[in-house]
Design a protein around this motif. Structure first.
Motif, PDB file in Angstrom:
ATOM      1  N   GLN A  68      37.346 -58.202 -36.893  1.00  0.00           N
ATOM      2  CA  GLN A  68      37.581 -59.498 -37.471  1.00  0.00           C
ATOM      3  C   GLN A  68      36.601 -60.495 -37.317  1.00  0.00           C
ATOM      4  OE1 GLN A  68      40.974 -61.709 -36.064  1.00  0.00           O
ATOM      5  NE2 GLN A  68      41.543 -61.894 -38.218  1.00  0.00           N
ATOM      6  N   SER A  69      36.198 -60.779 -35.948  1.00  0.00           N
ATOM      7  CA  SER A  69      35.110 -61.605 -35.361  1.00  0.00           C
ATOM      8  C   SER A  69      33.690 -61.156 -35.903  1.00  0.00           C
ATOM      9  CB  SER A  69      35.108 -61.591 -33.842  1.00  0.00           C
ATOM     10  OG  SER A  69      34.024 -62.499 -33.559  1.00  0.00           O
ATOM     11  N   ASP A  70      33.364 -59.774 -35.720  1.00  0.00           N
ATOM     12  CA  ASP A  70      32.069 -59.414 -36.470  1.00  0.00           C
ATOM     13  C   ASP A  70      31.873 -59.656 -37.933  1.00  0.00           C
ATOM     14  OD1 ASP A  70      31.356 -58.710 -33.770  1.00  0.00           O
ATOM     15  OD2 ASP A  70      31.657 -56.549 -34.195  1.00  0.00           O
ATOM     16  N   LEU A  71      33.085 -59.382 -38.638  1.00  0.00           N
ATOM     17  CA  LEU A  71      33.037 -59.548 -40.256  1.00  0.00           C
ATOM     18  C   LEU A  71      32.855 -61.220 -40.377  1.00  0.00           C
ATOM     19  CD1 LEU A  71      36.012 -57.455 -41.309  1.00  0.00           C
ATOM     20  CD2 LEU A  71      33.552 -57.185 -42.203  1.00  0.00           C
ATOM     21  N   LYS A  72      33.578 -61.771 -39.814  1.00  0.00           N
ATOM     22  CA  LYS A  72      33.302 -63.292 -40.062  1.00  0.00           C
ATOM     23  C   LYS A  72      32.011 -63.814 -39.584  1.00  0.00           C
ATOM     24  CE  LYS A  72      38.047 -64.930 -39.623  1.00  0.00           C
ATOM     25  NZ  LYS A  72      39.119 -65.388 -38.641  1.00  0.00           N
ATOM     26  N   GLU A  73      31.385 -63.417 -38.461  1.00  0.00           N
ATOM     27  CA  GLU A  73      29.969 -63.733 -38.051  1.00  0.00           C
ATOM     28  C   GLU A  73      28.852 -63.103 -38.887  1.00  0.00           C
ATOM     29  OE1 GLU A  73      27.115 -62.432 -34.542  1.00  0.00           O
ATOM     30  OE2 GLU A  73      29.154 -63.029 -33.874  1.00  0.00           O
ATOM     31  N   GLN A  74      29.101 -61.907 -39.591  1.00  0.00           N
ATOM     32  CA  GLN A  74      28.048 -61.410 -40.137  1.00  0.00           C
ATOM     33  C   GLN A  74      28.254 -61.746 -41.895  1.00  0.00           C
ATOM     34  OE1 GLN A  74      27.321 -57.224 -39.597  1.00  0.00           O
ATOM     35  NE2 GLN A  74      25.966 -56.953 -41.297  1.00  0.00           N
ATOM     36  N   PHE A  75      29.319 -61.937 -42.329  1.00  0.00           N
ATOM     37  CA  PHE A  75      29.403 -62.237 -43.510  1.00  0.00           C
ATOM     38  C   PHE A  75      29.792 -63.453 -43.913  1.00  0.00           C
ATOM     39  CE2 PHE A  75      29.808 -57.598 -43.179  1.00  0.00           C
ATOM     40  CZ  PHE A  75      28.818 -57.201 -43.888  1.00  0.00           C
ATOM     41  N   GLY A  76      30.534 -64.131 -43.187  1.00  0.00           N
ATOM     42  CA  GLY A  76      31.093 -65.874 -43.427  1.00  0.00           C
ATOM     43  C   GLY A  76      32.001 -65.690 -44.503  1.00  0.00           C
ATOM     44  N   PRO A  77      32.113 -66.580 -45.116  1.00  0.00           N
ATOM     45  CA  PRO A  77      33.056 -66.566 -46.070  1.00  0.00           C
ATOM     46  C   PRO A  77      33.196 -65.228 -47.253  1.00  0.00           C
ATOM     47  CG  PRO A  77      31.462 -68.429 -46.579  1.00  0.00           C
ATOM     48  CD  PRO A  77      31.253 -67.645 -45.473  1.00  0.00           C
ATOM     49  N   LEU A  78      32.377 -64.613 -47.459  1.00  0.00           N
ATOM     50  CA  LEU A  78      32.168 -63.416 -48.255  1.00  0.00           C
ATOM     51  C   LEU A  78      32.844 -62.208 -47.561  1.00  0.00           C
ATOM     52  CD1 LEU A  78      28.692 -63.700 -49.647  1.00  0.00           C
ATOM     53  CD2 LEU A  78      30.783 -64.331 -50.668  1.00  0.00           C
TER      54      LEU A  78
ATOM     55  N   PHE B  54      29.266 -50.136 -40.280  1.00  0.00           N
ATOM     56  CA  PHE B  54      29.980 -51.428 -39.863  1.00  0.00           C
ATOM     57  C   PHE B  54      30.891 -51.278 -38.693  1.00  0.00           C
ATOM     58  CE2 PHE B  54      32.549 -55.149 -39.434  1.00  0.00           C
ATOM     59  CZ  PHE B  54      31.638 -56.124 -39.354  1.00  0.00           C
ATOM     60  N   VAL B  55      31.915 -50.348 -38.889  1.00  0.00           N
ATOM     61  CA  VAL B  55      32.812 -49.934 -37.764  1.00  0.00           C
ATOM     62  C   VAL B  55      31.889 -49.320 -36.799  1.00  0.00           C
ATOM     63  CG1 VAL B  55      34.610 -48.459 -36.860  1.00  0.00           C
ATOM     64  CG2 VAL B  55      34.600 -49.704 -39.569  1.00  0.00           C
ATOM     65  N   THR B  56      31.120 -48.599 -36.862  1.00  0.00           N
ATOM     66  CA  THR B  56      30.433 -47.847 -35.680  1.00  0.00           C
ATOM     67  C   THR B  56      29.638 -49.160 -34.950  1.00  0.00           C
ATOM     68  OG1 THR B  56      29.878 -45.950 -36.944  1.00  0.00           O
ATOM     69  CG2 THR B  56      28.388 -46.290 -35.360  1.00  0.00           C
ATOM     70  N   GLN B  57      28.932 -50.072 -35.732  1.00  0.00           N
ATOM     71  CA  GLN B  57      28.386 -51.072 -34.911  1.00  0.00           C
ATOM     72  C   GLN B  57      29.279 -52.103 -34.236  1.00  0.00           C
ATOM     73  OE1 GLN B  57      25.781 -52.569 -38.205  1.00  0.00           O
ATOM     74  NE2 GLN B  57      24.231 -50.995 -38.069  1.00  0.00           N
ATOM     75  N   SER B  58      30.279 -52.375 -35.081  1.00  0.00           N
ATOM     76  CA  SER B  58      31.156 -53.204 -34.396  1.00  0.00           C
ATOM     77  C   SER B  58      31.798 -52.587 -33.166  1.00  0.00           C
ATOM     78  CB  SER B  58      32.211 -53.614 -35.455  1.00  0.00           C
ATOM     79  OG  SER B  58      33.236 -54.625 -34.703  1.00  0.00           O
ATOM     80  N   VAL B  59      32.106 -51.359 -32.998  1.00  0.00           N
ATOM     81  CA  VAL B  59      32.827 -50.709 -32.060  1.00  0.00           C
ATOM     82  C   VAL B  59      31.724 -50.688 -30.685  1.00  0.00           C
ATOM     83  CG1 VAL B  59      33.890 -48.580 -30.886  1.00  0.00           C
ATOM     84  CG2 VAL B  59      34.593 -49.593 -33.233  1.00  0.00           C
TER      85      VAL B  59
ATOM     86  N   PHE C 284      43.164 -59.221 -41.500  1.00  0.00           N
ATOM     87  CA  PHE C 284      41.685 -59.671 -41.289  1.00  0.00           C
ATOM     88  C   PHE C 284      41.480 -61.217 -41.428  1.00  0.00           C
ATOM     89  CE2 PHE C 284      41.379 -55.360 -41.307  1.00  0.00           C
ATOM     90  CZ  PHE C 284      40.452 -54.915 -40.411  1.00  0.00           C
ATOM     91  N   PHE C 285      42.137 -61.662 -42.523  1.00  0.00           N
ATOM     92  CA  PHE C 285      41.931 -62.933 -42.904  1.00  0.00           C
ATOM     93  C   PHE C 285      43.238 -63.783 -43.334  1.00  0.00           C
ATOM     94  CE2 PHE C 285      38.316 -60.133 -43.780  1.00  0.00           C
ATOM     95  CZ  PHE C 285      37.162 -60.554 -43.248  1.00  0.00           C
ATOM     96  N   PRO C 286      43.678 -64.250 -42.375  1.00  0.00           N
ATOM     97  CA  PRO C 286      45.127 -65.060 -42.670  1.00  0.00           C
ATOM     98  C   PRO C 286      44.767 -66.100 -43.587  1.00  0.00           C
ATOM     99  CG  PRO C 286      44.671 -64.677 -40.445  1.00  0.00           C
ATOM    100  CD  PRO C 286      43.283 -64.329 -41.083  1.00  0.00           C
ATOM    101  N   ALA C 287      45.515 -66.385 -44.617  1.00  0.00           N
ATOM    102  CA  ALA C 287      45.600 -67.450 -45.706  1.00  0.00           C
ATOM    103  C   ALA C 287      45.778 -68.632 -44.847  1.00  0.00           C
ATOM    104  CB  ALA C 287      46.450 -67.445 -46.599  1.00  0.00           C
TER     105      ALA C 287
END
Length: 133
Positions: A56-66, A28-33, A112-115
């Motif tokens: 952070q953006s890629d995580l939210k886009e790919q995995f949403g709330p998970l 994931f880090v490789t693909q994101s960078v 990464f995910f502020p409350a």
């Protein structure tokens, strides 16, 4: 350019030796960078903060709330963990670094995910509860 199966095999071999982060985290880090660099008008060096914000953006886009569950499964807790993964990928010649890059660039306070309190929750805090007679 390396093909996907060769890169994945190298990552898996490295993870078996180190046994710290999951191979999917490295991938994931490789693909994101690489995705971040490819989206630039002109490819250039990314700062640690840019890498983290892009992830952070890629995580939210790919995995949403998970997304928080996913990075927890990958054993990623801090920005420093991402720095370790990035520099492991540099060691494996999957990513590259400029001479001024340091592992410690990632030793920053980054969440990464502020409350967040949802609007609905916030509006209920001051709401009067009606009495039922």
């Amino acid at each position: 350019m390396q093909n996907y199966s060769d890169t994945r095999r190298r990552i898996e071999d490295f993870c078996q030796q180190r046994n710290k982060y999951k191979p999917d985290a490295y991938e994931f880090v490789t693909q994101s960078v690489t995705g971040q660099v490819n989206r630039l008008q002109k490819p250039r060096h990314l700062s640690a903060l840019e890498v983290l914000q892009g992830m952070q953006s890629d995580l939210k886009e790919q995995f949403g709330p998970l997304a928080p569950v996913v990075i927890d499964e990958w054993q990623i807790k801090t920005a420093s963990d991402i720095g370790e993964i990035v520099f492991d990928l540099i060691t494996m010649n999957i990513l590259s670094a400029s001479p001024e890059d340091k592992r410690s660039d990632f030793d920053i306070d980054f969440t990464f995910f502020p409350a967040r309190t949802s609007t609905r929750q916030a509006s209920c805090i001051n709401m009067e509860i009606p009495k039922i007679d």
